[in-house]
Design a protein around this motif. Structure first.
Motif, short mmCIF file in Angstrom:
data_model
loop_
_atom_site.label_atom_id
_atom_site.label_comp_id
_atom_site.label_asym_id
_atom_site.label_seq_id
_atom_site.Cartn_x
_atom_site.Cartn_y
_atom_site.Cartn_z
N GLU A 43 -2.37 4.47 -0.58
CA GLU A 43 -1.43 4.75 0.50
C GLU A 43 -1.89 5.93 1.35
OE1 GLU A 43 -0.52 4.68 -2.75
OE2 GLU A 43 1.12 3.26 -3.00
N GLY B 184 1.26 -2.82 4.20
CA GLY B 184 2.08 -1.91 3.40
C GLY B 184 3.21 -2.62 2.71
N TRP C 92 1.68 -4.62 -0.09
CA TRP C 92 1.26 -3.69 -1.14
C TRP C 92 2.45 -3.28 -2.00
CZ3 TRP C 92 -2.84 -1.80 -3.59
CH2 TRP C 92 -2.73 -0.59 -4.26
N HIS C 93 3.55 -2.94 -1.36
CA HIS C 93 4.72 -2.48 -2.10
C HIS C 93 5.43 -3.64 -2.83
CE1 HIS C 93 4.45 1.68 -1.11
NE2 HIS C 93 4.42 1.43 0.18
N TYR D 283 4.94 3.48 3.93
CA TYR D 283 4.03 4.06 2.95
C TYR D 283 4.57 5.34 2.30
CZ TYR D 283 0.40 0.84 4.42
OH TYR D 283 -0.33 -0.29 4.67
#
Length: 140
Positions: A3, A36, A39-40, A86
């Motif tokens: 991140e 993002g 990713w999360h 992020y």
């Protein structure tokens, strides 16, 4: 670590664009935002509510941009929405307030020392980058 690298890289690229043209391209910002979210979703580094609150800071800046008829760039607002993905709410607020403080100091310098008019504009994203670097150094 992922991140931090992504946010640092995004802010660096957008800073260069903002300094050169006083505009930032939205495509890289939006791609980074989508990355993002994915990713999360996979690693759940930040809770959804915290992520949405972090994005809310960018939404608030967008509303100010709308009300002031573009005195603050929409690109800055979208960038803050993505950094909110992020960083979450607390760190994104810290990023924004530190950047505002640094930009205020620069504006004061331009006004008092360089005798520039109050209406002169300058890019904001480099101050976001400086604020983020400061945040990273303090956390070391």
């Amino acid at each position: 670590m992922f991140e931090q690298t992504v946010v640092l890289g995004l802010l660096a690229v957008c800073s260069m664009q903002d300094i050169k043209t006083q505009k930032i391209r939205l495509n890289p910002i939006l791609v980074t935002g989508i990355l993002g979210v994915i990713w999360h979703m996979l690693y759940q580094k930040i809770q959804l509510g915290n992520m949405l609150l972090g994005m809310g800071i960018g939404i608030a800046v967008w509303l100010v941009s709308f009300v002031t008829k573009g005195k603050i760039g929409i690109g800055d607002a979208v960038l803050l929405m993505v950094t909110g993905i992020y960083l979450g709410a607390q760190q994104n607020l810290e990023l924004f307030l530190t950047a505002l403080f640094l930009a205020g100091l620069w504006g004061l310098y331009l006004l008092v020392v360089r005798k520039r008019p109050r209406t002169e504009t300058f890019p904001f994203v480099p101050f976001l980058l400086a604020a983020y670097v400061e945040m990273l150094v303090i956390r070391l």
